[in-house]
Scaffold this motif. Structure first.
Motif, PDB file in Angstrom:
ATOM      1  N   ALA A 252      -8.633  -5.686   0.100  1.00 46.08           N
ATOM      2  CA  ALA A 252      -8.313  -4.335  -0.354  1.00 46.08           C
ATOM      3  C   ALA A 252      -7.536  -4.379  -1.666  1.00 46.08           C
ATOM      4  O   ALA A 252      -7.840  -3.640  -2.612  1.00 46.08           O
ATOM      5  CB  ALA A 252      -7.506  -3.624   0.723  1.00 46.08           C
TER       6      ALA A 252
ATOM      7  N   GLU B 129       8.973  -3.597  11.833  1.00 48.08           N
ATOM      8  CA  GLU B 129       9.569  -4.378  10.748  1.00 48.08           C
ATOM      9  C   GLU B 129      10.725  -5.249  11.208  1.00 48.08           C
ATOM     10  O   GLU B 129      10.833  -6.401  10.809  1.00 48.08           O
ATOM     11  CB  GLU B 129      10.020  -3.420   9.653  1.00 48.08           C
ATOM     12  CG  GLU B 129      10.081  -4.059   8.299  1.00 48.08           C
ATOM     13  CD  GLU B 129      11.306  -3.622   7.560  1.00 48.08           C
ATOM     14  OE1 GLU B 129      11.966  -2.700   8.045  1.00 48.08           O
ATOM     15  OE2 GLU B 129      11.611  -4.216   6.532  1.00 48.08           O
TER      16      GLU B 129
ATOM     17  N   PRO C 155      -4.145  -6.745   3.358  1.00 47.50           N
ATOM     18  CA  PRO C 155      -5.309  -7.628   3.229  1.00 47.50           C
ATOM     19  C   PRO C 155      -5.689  -7.853   1.765  1.00 47.50           C
ATOM     20  O   PRO C 155      -5.713  -6.916   0.971  1.00 47.50           O
ATOM     21  CB  PRO C 155      -6.424  -6.863   3.945  1.00 47.50           C
ATOM     22  CG  PRO C 155      -5.758  -5.854   4.761  1.00 47.50           C
ATOM     23  CD  PRO C 155      -4.465  -5.526   4.107  1.00 47.50           C
TER      24      PRO C 155
ATOM     25  N   ASN D 114      -6.459 -10.027   8.411  1.00 50.35           N
ATOM     26  CA  ASN D 114      -6.529 -10.146   6.956  1.00 50.35           C
ATOM     27  C   ASN D 114      -7.417 -11.287   6.487  1.00 50.35           C
ATOM     28  O   ASN D 114      -7.717 -11.367   5.306  1.00 50.35           O
ATOM     29  CB  ASN D 114      -5.133 -10.403   6.375  1.00 50.35           C
ATOM     30  CG  ASN D 114      -4.250  -9.182   6.431  1.00 50.35           C
ATOM     31  OD1 ASN D 114      -4.699  -8.118   6.834  1.00 50.35           O
ATOM     32  ND2 ASN D 114      -3.015  -9.322   6.045  1.00 50.35           N
ATOM     33  N   GLU D 115      -7.775 -12.192   7.385  1.00 52.44           N
ATOM     34  CA  GLU D 115      -8.434 -13.431   6.964  1.00 52.44           C
ATOM     35  C   GLU D 115      -9.720 -13.128   6.206  1.00 52.44           C
ATOM     36  O   GLU D 115     -10.518 -12.296   6.602  1.00 52.44           O
ATOM     37  CB  GLU D 115      -8.746 -14.287   8.182  1.00 52.44           C
ATOM     38  CG  GLU D 115      -8.744 -15.760   7.925  1.00 52.44           C
ATOM     39  CD  GLU D 115      -9.948 -16.226   7.154  1.00 52.44           C
ATOM     40  OE1 GLU D 115      -9.826 -17.221   6.429  1.00 52.44           O
ATOM     41  OE2 GLU D 115     -11.021 -15.589   7.254  1.00 52.44           O
TER      42      GLU D 115
ATOM     43  N   PHE E 224       3.298  -3.327  10.348  1.00 57.73           N
ATOM     44  CA  PHE E 224       4.423  -3.922   9.631  1.00 57.73           C
ATOM     45  C   PHE E 224       5.612  -2.968   9.550  1.00 57.73           C
ATOM     46  O   PHE E 224       6.746  -3.351   9.818  1.00 57.73           O
ATOM     47  CB  PHE E 224       3.981  -4.345   8.233  1.00 57.73           C
ATOM     48  CG  PHE E 224       5.066  -5.022   7.485  1.00 57.73           C
ATOM     49  CD1 PHE E 224       5.433  -6.302   7.825  1.00 57.73           C
ATOM     50  CD2 PHE E 224       5.748  -4.373   6.483  1.00 57.73           C
ATOM     51  CE1 PHE E 224       6.450  -6.934   7.170  1.00 57.73           C
ATOM     52  CE2 PHE E 224       6.770  -4.992   5.830  1.00 57.73           C
ATOM     53  CZ  PHE E 224       7.123  -6.274   6.173  1.00 57.73           C
ATOM     54  N   VAL E 225       5.354  -1.720   9.206  1.00 58.98           N
ATOM     55  CA  VAL E 225       6.461  -0.777   9.057  1.00 58.98           C
ATOM     56  C   VAL E 225       7.075  -0.467  10.420  1.00 58.98           C
ATOM     57  O   VAL E 225       8.285  -0.417  10.572  1.00 58.98           O
ATOM     58  CB  VAL E 225       5.977   0.514   8.366  1.00 58.98           C
ATOM     59  CG1 VAL E 225       7.053   1.580   8.392  1.00 58.98           C
ATOM     60  CG2 VAL E 225       5.577   0.215   6.939  1.00 58.98           C
TER      61      VAL E 225
ATOM     62  N   SER F  84     -11.170  -0.037   1.912  1.00 65.98           N
ATOM     63  CA  SER F  84      -9.903  -0.742   1.719  1.00 65.98           C
ATOM     64  C   SER F  84      -8.770  -0.051   2.458  1.00 65.98           C
ATOM     65  O   SER F  84      -7.919  -0.701   3.053  1.00 65.98           O
ATOM     66  CB  SER F  84      -9.566  -0.815   0.232  1.00 65.98           C
ATOM     67  OG  SER F  84     -10.579  -1.488  -0.465  1.00 65.98           O
TER      68      SER F  84
ATOM     69  N   VAL G 164       3.499 -16.049   7.787  1.00 67.07           N
ATOM     70  CA  VAL G 164       2.252 -15.675   7.140  1.00 67.07           C
ATOM     71  C   VAL G 164       2.026 -16.623   5.984  1.00 67.07           C
ATOM     72  O   VAL G 164       2.829 -16.720   5.073  1.00 67.07           O
ATOM     73  CB  VAL G 164       2.279 -14.219   6.642  1.00 67.07           C
ATOM     74  CG1 VAL G 164       1.016 -13.901   5.882  1.00 67.07           C
ATOM     75  CG2 VAL G 164       2.406 -13.285   7.807  1.00 67.07           C
TER      76      VAL G 164
ATOM     77  N   MET H 232      -2.103 -10.018  12.511  1.00 65.04           N
ATOM     78  CA  MET H 232      -2.184  -9.699  11.086  1.00 65.04           C
ATOM     79  C   MET H 232      -2.931 -10.787  10.317  1.00 65.04           C
ATOM     80  O   MET H 232      -3.743 -10.495   9.437  1.00 65.04           O
ATOM     81  CB  MET H 232      -0.781  -9.517  10.504  1.00 65.04           C
ATOM     82  CG  MET H 232      -0.267  -8.105  10.688  1.00 65.04           C
ATOM     83  SD  MET H 232       1.503  -7.959  10.560  1.00 65.04           S
ATOM     84  CE  MET H 232       1.797  -8.418   8.894  1.00 65.04           C
TER      85      MET H 232
ATOM     86  N   VAL I 290      -2.558  -2.789   9.289  1.00 59.30           N
ATOM     87  CA  VAL I 290      -1.591  -3.834   8.994  1.00 59.30           C
ATOM     88  C   VAL I 290      -0.277  -3.240   8.522  1.00 59.30           C
ATOM     89  O   VAL I 290       0.798  -3.604   9.004  1.00 59.30           O
ATOM     90  CB  VAL I 290      -2.159  -4.787   7.920  1.00 59.30           C
ATOM     91  CG1 VAL I 290      -1.126  -5.802   7.540  1.00 59.30           C
ATOM     92  CG2 VAL I 290      -3.391  -5.470   8.430  1.00 59.30           C
ATOM     93  N   LEU I 291      -0.364  -2.278   7.589  1.00 63.58           N
ATOM     94  CA  LEU I 291       0.871  -1.672   7.085  1.00 63.58           C
ATOM     95  C   LEU I 291       1.580  -0.913   8.192  1.00 63.58           C
ATOM     96  O   LEU I 291       2.800  -0.917   8.289  1.00 63.58           O
ATOM     97  CB  LEU I 291       0.568  -0.731   5.908  1.00 63.58           C
ATOM     98  CG  LEU I 291       0.205  -1.418   4.600  1.00 63.58           C
ATOM     99  CD1 LEU I 291       0.273  -0.422   3.468  1.00 63.58           C
ATOM    100  CD2 LEU I 291       1.101  -2.592   4.297  1.00 63.58           C
TER     101      LEU I 291
ATOM    102  N   VAL J  67      -8.999  -0.931   6.106  1.00 62.77           N
ATOM    103  CA  VAL J  67      -8.572  -2.294   6.465  1.00 62.77           C
ATOM    104  C   VAL J  67      -7.067  -2.461   6.252  1.00 62.77           C
ATOM    105  O   VAL J  67      -6.428  -3.262   6.931  1.00 62.77           O
ATOM    106  CB  VAL J  67      -9.391  -3.359   5.695  1.00 62.77           C
ATOM    107  CG1 VAL J  67      -8.979  -3.458   4.256  1.00 62.77           C
ATOM    108  CG2 VAL J  67      -9.275  -4.711   6.361  1.00 62.77           C
ATOM    109  N   THR J  68      -6.479  -1.691   5.339  1.00 64.67           N
ATOM    110  CA  THR J  68      -5.055  -1.873   5.048  1.00 64.67           C
ATOM    111  C   THR J  68      -4.156  -1.132   6.044  1.00 64.67           C
ATOM    112  O   THR J  68      -3.104  -1.631   6.420  1.00 64.67           O
ATOM    113  CB  THR J  68      -4.730  -1.359   3.620  1.00 64.67           C
ATOM    114  OG1 THR J  68      -5.684  -1.916   2.739  1.00 64.67           O
ATOM    115  CG2 THR J  68      -3.361  -1.781   3.188  1.00 64.67           C
TER     116      THR J  68
END
Lengths: 397, 419
Positions: free
Chosen positions: B232, A383, B229, A329-330, A379-380, A368, A395, A325, A375-376, A371-372
């Motif tokens: 976004a 979790e 991120p 995200n970097e 994460f979900v 966007s 993080v 992650m 990760v989500l 890219v999101t």
């Protein structure tokens, strides 16, 4: 005392009603309805009347009927003030009111006589208010990101408040922005680069971190305490301070615009936290297992690969997810080191896309979303494993 | 026997930790020292490229004779500023090649052309030609000839390695007219962002600590802004706040709260009238702080929630027996229990917010009064292309951070002593 409590209860609950109805009206406006007025005063008066009537009636009527009656009256009056609204709006208002009446059902005249009752009521409503407010404030930008990516340029300009999606249209039109960014903006390539960089960072970080974490957790050597404390201090150090020297070295070594360069930097920046998290877990593994292995004349490589790794799969996978992650995200280093579109990561590509004022916003939002989502999703889905790591500060940001 | 065992243990430990330590040292610690070095130098972005001798090879046929060929090398020094010393040149040719006339600086041995060109000053250019002939009269393959590239070598000074130092960068940074403004902006951004995220963290943690339907779901939703991120999120917010067709402005205009759209990210000041007093609010900065709070309160939320769940239930039960009000319970029980977490959070968030670059950069690019120190590092280093200045600003950041940590631990240490 009792009247004061009564007045406060009625006021708090009607403010809560105003808040509920306003949020619903905002959402309705965003579905393209033409609502220009909240009618706050009227809702307020209604709130006072309903809460008062609720206390008055008490348990004489069943709560179910009571809620339905109150909601129905409200819907009729509200529909009379703002006319020409579709049925779903009225049903929505009805449900909001139903929810509200059910919430205030807890309270009765007897409750209001108790000590601290206003404070209890205040806290109860504050919690409810908070839950709704924060859900709205947090989810809304994500919702907007998703919806905008399905819109067309013209639709966005004509009515920026219309967030409804026409599902009746062709799927190809609906996902048009996604097709465009994959076709004309080479997003497939960027996804590939981002994936390679992130997965690569995970693998290299684990290869470096597992032995080091094992040594810190188990072996006695000079400088051990120094090392374990300095890990955290290094972790606190700002990335922005590293940018200029790294930029100069990487330019001179020809590592800019290369995946290798990013891998080196990402690995180095994620190593401290990976070591920190892993050594904490390794310490919890019983020592006896290793002692048996030492008697069997297993080398350290054998101990790590045959005992430590199989026993700490949960910890290793949660570290791996974190590192993934972070690398995915970097943004800062990819901005500094990449200026050739052929080696862009996803984040850098989106930033580059936005640099052109001509780029339609729905493309930006489609990027966007792309890219999101991973990760989500991670994460979900994971979790349970991830939340405890977040409190360990995994993080940075 | 025991001694050797301890020794092998030590050795193993060093072998195991060495790769990680070496990498962290090279990429994190060494650059921090390098920053100090660079900040005392006058280095521009264009200076950091090492000068290279370059040659472009052009193959030309000579008038209808296929067995003869002229090769033109366009030689140049890539740097406009520095000289290259002892340039050597090497190029390989097929075995049947024979050379005609030869420059005195060169020799042709074993099918290789070797030249020593001596020193090239900055901006040096030369066209260097050689004529070849095949000894068996066969036709020359021009493509194959083009595909072999000459090798050039030379030595030059690396501007980063010389020992001329100057205080100019620091003078420029510290005595700049805007330096105080820069510090204040950074401080506002850091302080209000930190305090705001902690307050929101307390509120949400207190909220989620109660029992309600969908609580675990709520917990993961609250963490979304923190794990998604930044690119976004920043662009989504930019779209949300856009003055022309952004959702927020359209909504406010629709409900007749405002008449003309407010450029929340592009307007430096906004005048607000409260109780007859005119205030000038830093609008863009406030918006950026709001984004920061929105994005980072989940960290505070998680820390505080974990602490709240560890508070023994008996404390609250005892308070109930004593007839304490919810406010009293919060201020007398909850708050004292979470002060330790809050003080740690304050330090972590303060340091991280102080160094935040991406968020501000993506939202405003440092325009309209949102230029913080990290943004200044980028602007000096890459927009104005002055690496030395950028480094000097980084050093200022590090010094301020160390000062902050010093005072933080001194204060904290005192409080621990008092207790």
């Amino acid at each position: 005392m009792k009247t004061k409590n009564l007045i406060l209860f009625v006021l708090i609950s009607s403010f809560f009603l105003i808040f509920l109805v306003s949020i619903f009206k905002i959402l309705a406006t965003l579905q393209g309805l033409d609502i220009q007025n909240f009618n706050l005063q009227i809702i307020f008066i209604f709130g006072i009347l309903i809460s008062f009537a609720h206390l008055r009636i008490g348990n004489k009527i069943k709560i179910f009927y009571k809620s339905i009656i109150f909601s129905f009256i409200f819907v009729i009056c509200d529909g009379y003030i703002i006319q020409k609204l579709p049925l779903w709006y009225n049903i929505g208002i009805f449900l909001v009111l139903y929810f509200f009446v059910n919430k205030i059902n807890k309270y009765s005249f007897e409750d209001l006589k108790k000590e601290h009752s206003t404070q209890v009521i205040f806290f109860d409503f504050l919690t409810l208010f908070g839950i709704l407010f924060f859900s709205f404030v947090i989810v809304f930008p994500f919702y907007m990101m998703l919806i905008t990516s399905f819109k067309t340029q013209i639709a966005l300009l004509v009515n920026p408040l219309d967030f409804s999606i026409n599902f009746g249209q062709d799927l190809k039109d609906l996902f048009n922005s996604y097709f465009v960014i994959f076709k004309s903006y080479k997003f497939g390539k960027y996804i590939l680069t981002s994936t390679i960089v992130s997965v690569g960072t995970v693998i290299i970080t684990l290869i470096f971190a597992i032995p080091a974490a094992y040594a810190i957790a188990r072996l006695n050597f000079f400088g051990k305490t120094f090392m374990s404390t300095s890990i955290l201090i290094i972790y606190m150090f700002p990335a922005i301070v590293l940018v200029i020297p790294l930029y100069t070295f990487f330019s001179q070594l020809g590592l800019r615009n290369s995946i290798e360069g990013l891998l080196i930097v990402y690995t180095a920046t994620t190593l401290p936290v990976a070591i920190y998290m892993l050594q904490g877990y390794f310490k919890s593994i019983p020592k006896e297992l290793e002692e048996a292995a030492i008697l069997d004349k297993l080398s350290w490589f054998g101990i790590i690969s045959k005992i430590i790794i199989p026993l700490s799969i949960p910890a290793i996978s949660s570290v791996a997810l974190y590192v993934f992650m972070i690398a995915w995200n970097e943004f800062l280093f990819s901005l500094m080191f990449l200026d050739n579109p052929n080696s862009f990561t996803l984040s850098r590509a989106i930033q580059y896309l936005s640099g052109d004022a001509e780029t339609p916003r729905q493309y930006l939002m489609a990027g966007s979303v792309i890219v999101t989502l991973p990760v989500l999703f991670i994460f979900v889905y994971f979790e349970k494993y991830l939340v405890s790591g977040l409190t360990a500060g995994s993080v940075k940001g | 026997m025991k001694d050797t065992l301890a020794n092998t243990e030590k050795k193993t430990a060093y072998i195991l930790t060495l790769p990680a330590v070496a990498l962290v040292f090279a990429i994190i610690l060494f650059p921090i020292f390098a920053n100090v070095w660079i900040s005392f130098k006058e280095v521009k972005l264009k200076d950091i490229r090492i000068p290279e001798p370059r040659a472009k090879k052009i193959v030309k046929s000579i008038s209808e004779d296929p067995s003869k060929i002229k090769i033109l090398y366009k030689l140049r020094n890539s740097s406009l500023l520095q000289e290259i010393r002892d340039v050597s040149f090497k190029d390989k040719f097929p075995k049947n090649f024979e050379i005609g006339e030869l420059d005195t600086r060169c020799n042709y041995k074993k099918y290789t052309l070797n030249c020593k060109f001596g020193n090239w000053p900055a901006k040096y250019r030369e066209n260097f030609t050689v004529v070849f002939e095949t000894n068996d009269g066969s036709e020359i393959n021009k493509k194959a000839l083009k595909s072999t590239k000459p090798k050039l070598n030379g030595s030059s000074d690396n501007i980063l390695l010389n020992t001329t130092f100057t205080l100019k960068n620091f003078k420029k940074v510290l005595f700049d007219d805007e330096f105080i403004d820069l510090l204040l902006t950074t401080f506002y951004y850091t302080f209000f962002g930190t305090v705001g995220s902690i307050i929101f963290g307390i509120l949400t943690a207190q909220m989620v600590n109660q029992k309600f339907y969908g609580r675990t779901f709520m917990r993961s939703v609250l963490l979304f802004p923190y794990v998604a991120p930044v690119v976004a999120l920043a662009y989504t917010w930019e779209l949300l706040l856009d003055p022309n067709s952004g959702t927020l402005n359209s909504l406010l205009i629709n409900y007749q709260v405002i008449e003309t759209p407010i450029n929340l990210l592009g307007q430096k000041y906004i005048e607000i009238n409260i109780l007859g007093f005119d205030f000038k609010l830093r609008l863009a900065l406030t918006t950026v702080i709001m984004f920061e709070i929105w994005r980072y309160f989940p960290l505070a939320f998680l820390f505080i929630l974990a602490r709240l769940q560890a508070i023994p239930k008996e404390l609250y039960e005892a308070a109930d027996v004593d007839g304490a009000s919810p406010f009293q319970k919060f201020f007398k029980i909850t708050l004292p229990q979470i002060t330790a977490v809050i003080s740690i959070l304050f330090m972590i968030r303060f340091i991280w917010n102080f160094n935040k670059f991406e968020d501000v950069f993506l939202l405003t690019g440092g325009a309209s009064g949102t230029r913080t120190l990290p943004i200044n590092v980028y602007q000096q280093g890459f927009a104005i292309s002055d690496i030395g200045m950028g480094s000097a600003v980084s050093i200022v950041i590090v010094v301020l951070l160390l000062l902050f940590m010093f005072f933080y631990f001194k204060l904290l240490g005192k409080r621990v002593d008092e207790n």
